[in-house]
Design a protein around this motif. Structure first.
Motif, PDB file in Angstrom:
ATOM      1  N   GLN A   1     -18.797  -1.103  63.146  1.00 44.21           N
ATOM      2  CA  GLN A   1     -18.034  -2.339  63.227  1.00 44.21           C
ATOM      3  C   GLN A   1     -18.713  -3.374  62.349  1.00 44.21           C
ATOM      4  OE1 GLN A   1     -17.171  -3.655  67.170  1.00 44.21           O
ATOM      5  NE2 GLN A   1     -16.510  -5.673  66.490  1.00 44.21           N
ATOM      6  N   VAL A   2     -17.945  -3.953  61.438  1.00 44.75           N
ATOM      7  CA  VAL A   2     -18.432  -5.008  60.551  1.00 44.75           C
ATOM      8  C   VAL A   2     -17.474  -6.180  60.729  1.00 44.75           C
ATOM      9  CG1 VAL A   2     -19.031  -5.634  58.193  1.00 44.75           C
ATOM     10  CG2 VAL A   2     -19.285  -3.263  58.941  1.00 44.75           C
ATOM     11  N   GLY A   3     -17.943  -7.212  61.437  1.00 47.91           N
ATOM     12  CA  GLY A   3     -17.042  -8.308  61.773  1.00 47.91           C
ATOM     13  C   GLY A   3     -15.953  -7.773  62.684  1.00 47.91           C
ATOM     14  N   VAL A   4     -14.683  -7.988  62.320  1.00 45.19           N
ATOM     15  CA  VAL A   4     -13.572  -7.475  63.126  1.00 45.19           C
ATOM     16  C   VAL A   4     -13.073  -6.127  62.609  1.00 45.19           C
ATOM     17  CG1 VAL A   4     -12.829  -9.755  63.887  1.00 45.19           C
ATOM     18  CG2 VAL A   4     -11.882  -8.805  61.789  1.00 45.19           C
ATOM     19  N   ALA A   5     -13.575  -5.705  61.463  1.00 45.90           N
ATOM     20  CA  ALA A   5     -13.139  -4.434  60.869  1.00 45.90           C
ATOM     21  C   ALA A   5     -13.957  -3.267  61.423  1.00 45.90           C
ATOM     22  CB  ALA A   5     -13.286  -4.487  59.353  1.00 45.90           C
ATOM     23  N   THR A   6     -13.329  -2.125  61.525  1.00 40.30           N
ATOM     24  CA  THR A   6     -14.037  -0.906  61.918  1.00 40.30           C
ATOM     25  C   THR A   6     -13.835   0.138  60.836  1.00 40.30           C
ATOM     26  OG1 THR A   6     -12.137  -0.061  63.135  1.00 40.30           O
ATOM     27  CG2 THR A   6     -13.763  -1.331  64.390  1.00 40.30           C
ATOM     28  N   MET A   7     -14.808   1.047  60.737  1.00 38.14           N
ATOM     29  CA  MET A   7     -14.712   2.124  59.758  1.00 38.14           C
ATOM     30  C   MET A   7     -15.513   3.311  60.258  1.00 38.14           C
ATOM     31  SD  MET A   7     -17.164   0.728  56.736  1.00 38.14           S
ATOM     32  CE  MET A   7     -18.725   1.556  56.575  1.00 38.14           C
ATOM     33  N   PRO A   8     -15.004   4.520  60.066  1.00 34.22           N
ATOM     34  CA  PRO A   8     -15.788   5.688  60.451  1.00 34.22           C
ATOM     35  C   PRO A   8     -17.005   5.833  59.534  1.00 34.22           C
ATOM     36  CG  PRO A   8     -13.744   6.353  59.386  1.00 34.22           C
ATOM     37  CD  PRO A   8     -13.718   4.859  59.503  1.00 34.22           C
ATOM     38  N   VAL A   9     -18.118   6.209  60.126  1.00 35.25           N
ATOM     39  CA  VAL A   9     -19.338   6.433  59.355  1.00 35.25           C
ATOM     40  C   VAL A   9     -19.371   7.899  58.956  1.00 35.25           C
ATOM     41  CG1 VAL A   9     -21.865   6.440  59.417  1.00 35.25           C
ATOM     42  CG2 VAL A   9     -20.592   4.628  60.597  1.00 35.25           C
ATOM     43  N   PRO A  10     -19.280   8.202  57.661  1.00 32.88           N
ATOM     44  CA  PRO A  10     -19.374   9.609  57.264  1.00 32.88           C
ATOM     45  C   PRO A  10     -20.797  10.104  57.513  1.00 32.88           C
ATOM     46  CG  PRO A  10     -19.360   8.192  55.327  1.00 32.88           C
ATOM     47  CD  PRO A  10     -19.164   7.304  56.519  1.00 32.88           C
ATOM     48  N   TRP A  11     -20.914  11.265  58.098  1.00 28.76           N
ATOM     49  CA  TRP A  11     -22.259  11.788  58.322  1.00 28.76           C
ATOM     50  C   TRP A  11     -22.788  12.358  57.016  1.00 28.76           C
ATOM     51  CZ3 TRP A  11     -24.474   9.265  61.587  1.00 28.76           C
ATOM     52  CH2 TRP A  11     -23.989   9.017  62.865  1.00 28.76           C
ATOM     53  N   ALA A  12     -23.160  11.449  56.134  1.00 28.97           N
ATOM     54  CA  ALA A  12     -23.840  11.800  54.897  1.00 28.97           C
ATOM     55  C   ALA A  12     -25.336  11.834  55.202  1.00 28.97           C
ATOM     56  CB  ALA A  12     -23.507  10.780  53.810  1.00 28.97           C
ATOM     57  N   CYS A  13     -26.103  12.284  54.269  1.00 31.97           N
ATOM     58  CA  CYS A  13     -27.527  12.521  54.513  1.00 31.97           C
ATOM     59  C   CYS A  13     -28.273  11.271  54.968  1.00 31.97           C
ATOM     60  CB  CYS A  13     -28.175  13.119  53.276  1.00 31.97           C
ATOM     61  SG  CYS A  13     -28.084  12.098  51.788  1.00 31.97           S
ATOM     62  N   HIS A  14     -28.194  10.176  54.209  1.00 28.37           N
ATOM     63  CA  HIS A  14     -28.968   8.976  54.551  1.00 28.37           C
ATOM     64  C   HIS A  14     -28.488   8.365  55.861  1.00 28.37           C
ATOM     65  CE1 HIS A  14     -30.796   9.376  50.694  1.00 28.37           C
ATOM     66  NE2 HIS A  14     -29.848   8.785  49.993  1.00 28.37           N
ATOM     67  N   ASN A  15     -27.169   8.359  56.093  1.00 30.50           N
ATOM     68  CA  ASN A  15     -26.647   7.813  57.351  1.00 30.50           C
ATOM     69  C   ASN A  15     -27.208   8.587  58.539  1.00 30.50           C
ATOM     70  OD1 ASN A  15     -25.114   6.025  55.860  1.00 30.50           O
ATOM     71  ND2 ASN A  15     -23.211   7.162  56.103  1.00 30.50           N
ATOM     72  N   ALA A  16     -27.206   9.905  58.440  1.00 31.78           N
ATOM     73  CA  ALA A  16     -27.720  10.735  59.527  1.00 31.78           C
ATOM     74  C   ALA A  16     -29.218  10.525  59.717  1.00 31.78           C
ATOM     75  CB  ALA A  16     -27.427  12.208  59.250  1.00 31.78           C
ATOM     76  N   THR A  17     -29.980  10.513  58.634  1.00 33.31           N
ATOM     77  CA  THR A  17     -31.427  10.336  58.738  1.00 33.31           C
ATOM     78  C   THR A  17     -31.749   9.002  59.403  1.00 33.31           C
ATOM     79  OG1 THR A  17     -31.813  11.710  56.782  1.00 33.31           O
ATOM     80  CG2 THR A  17     -33.595  10.237  57.432  1.00 33.31           C
ATOM     81  N   LEU A  18     -31.069   7.929  59.006  1.00 31.95           N
ATOM     82  CA  LEU A  18     -31.319   6.618  59.606  1.00 31.95           C
ATOM     83  C   LEU A  18     -30.889   6.578  61.071  1.00 31.95           C
ATOM     84  CD1 LEU A  18     -30.376   4.351  56.599  1.00 31.95           C
ATOM     85  CD2 LEU A  18     -32.657   4.606  57.633  1.00 31.95           C
ATOM     86  N   ALA A  19     -29.763   7.210  61.410  1.00 33.66           N
ATOM     87  CA  ALA A  19     -29.329   7.247  62.809  1.00 33.66           C
ATOM     88  C   ALA A  19     -30.337   8.008  63.671  1.00 33.66           C
ATOM     89  CB  ALA A  19     -27.941   7.869  62.922  1.00 33.66           C
ATOM     90  N   TRP A  20     -30.863   9.121  63.169  1.00 26.33           N
ATOM     91  CA  TRP A  20     -31.894   9.859  63.907  1.00 26.33           C
ATOM     92  C   TRP A  20     -33.161   9.029  64.056  1.00 26.33           C
ATOM     93  CZ3 TRP A  20     -30.816  14.543  60.330  1.00 26.33           C
ATOM     94  CH2 TRP A  20     -29.794  15.341  60.865  1.00 26.33           C
ATOM     95  N   LEU A  21     -33.582   8.376  62.972  1.00 24.49           N
ATOM     96  CA  LEU A  21     -34.784   7.543  63.045  1.00 24.49           C
ATOM     97  C   LEU A  21     -34.615   6.413  64.052  1.00 24.49           C
ATOM     98  CD1 LEU A  21     -35.787   7.414  59.286  1.00 24.49           C
ATOM     99  CD2 LEU A  21     -37.288   8.141  61.169  1.00 24.49           C
ATOM    100  N   TYR A  22     -33.438   5.795  64.064  1.00 26.60           N
ATOM    101  CA  TYR A  22     -33.172   4.726  65.027  1.00 26.60           C
ATOM    102  C   TYR A  22     -33.326   5.277  66.452  1.00 26.60           C
ATOM    103  CZ  TYR A  22     -30.931   0.879  67.471  1.00 26.60           C
ATOM    104  OH  TYR A  22     -30.687  -0.167  68.324  1.00 26.60           O
ATOM    105  N   HIS A  23     -32.722   6.421  66.719  1.00 27.76           N
ATOM    106  CA  HIS A  23     -32.795   7.030  68.043  1.00 27.76           C
ATOM    107  C   HIS A  23     -34.246   7.339  68.424  1.00 27.76           C
ATOM    108  CE1 HIS A  23     -30.754  10.041  71.012  1.00 27.76           C
ATOM    109  NE2 HIS A  23     -31.785   9.439  71.559  1.00 27.76           N
ATOM    110  N   ALA A  24     -34.994   7.883  67.496  1.00 24.91           N
ATOM    111  CA  ALA A  24     -36.397   8.197  67.766  1.00 24.91           C
ATOM    112  C   ALA A  24     -37.209   6.930  68.041  1.00 24.91           C
ATOM    113  CB  ALA A  24     -37.001   8.971  66.592  1.00 24.91           C
ATOM    114  N   GLU A  25     -36.967   5.889  67.274  1.00 22.92           N
ATOM    115  CA  GLU A  25     -37.758   4.662  67.398  1.00 22.92           C
ATOM    116  C   GLU A  25     -37.375   3.828  68.618  1.00 22.92           C
ATOM    117  OE1 GLU A  25     -40.641   1.751  66.575  1.00 22.92           O
ATOM    118  OE2 GLU A  25     -40.465   3.868  66.071  1.00 22.92           O
TER     119      GLU A  25
END
Length: 184
Positions: free
Chosen positions: A18-42
């Protein structure tokens, strides 16, 4: 907190940022996935769509900055496996930019999303795959072949360093913005 090697598993569903009032699906590309995993770990929990939209829309630039704090790997003798600890973030770098990222699991296995063409084994486009470090396409010295035969360096970022970088990004994005100022 959980360790990155345990968190780096296929995502159960699509994340919607969600960015402001807009929504968009996050493609599970490499960097997006790596950052999401790191966030979860941290932070001990999965990132939400609102958080992803606030913190990680510049995923490639974040990974490029993270790579600067890692160590460039050299080809192992005889083209064998690399031995880096589980939880290490691997970043394929070309001309200073992060082109692909993935995570080391135990037993010299690499996991990530969108790994098609980055390693010798089959990887899916926007899907999860697991590979042996023997599938890294070493070209001699520290060079590896990436997707579309891009010649890259392979950089290893220790889990603690990668987690610190993610915490810095989140803290910076969550900090209030000063308005006005001297003479304003």
């Amino acid at each position: 907190m959980p360790n990155l090697a345990d968190i780096a598993e296929p995502f159960p569903g699509q994340l919607v940022a969600q960015v402001g009032v807009a929504t968009m699906p996050v493609p599970w590309a490499c960097h997006n996935a790596t950052l999401a995993w790191l966030y979860h770990a941290e932070f001990g929990r999965a990132v939400t769509g609102l958080e992803f939209g606030s913190f990680f829309l510049g995923a490639q630039a974040i990974m490029g900055e993270m790579a600067k704090e890692g160590m460039t790997l050299a080809a192992p003798s005889g083209g064998g496996q690399i031995f880096v600890p589980a939880g290490t973030v691997l970043i394929f770098v070309r001309d200073g930019g992060a082109k692909h990222s993935c995570v080391m699991k135990a037993n010299n296995l690499i996991v990530g999303y969108n790994q098609q063409g980055w390693l010798a084994g089959k990887g899916g486009d926007h899907s999860f795959s697991m590979h042996s470090t023997k599938e890294i396409r070493w070209q001699g010295g520290g060079s590896v072949l990436g997707s579309a035969d891009q010649v890259c360096s392979l950089v290893a970022v220790p889990e603690a360093v990668a987690r610190r970088k993610v915490r810095e990004v989140v803290t910076r994005a969550a900090a209030p913005v000063a308005v006005g100022g001297v003479g304003g």
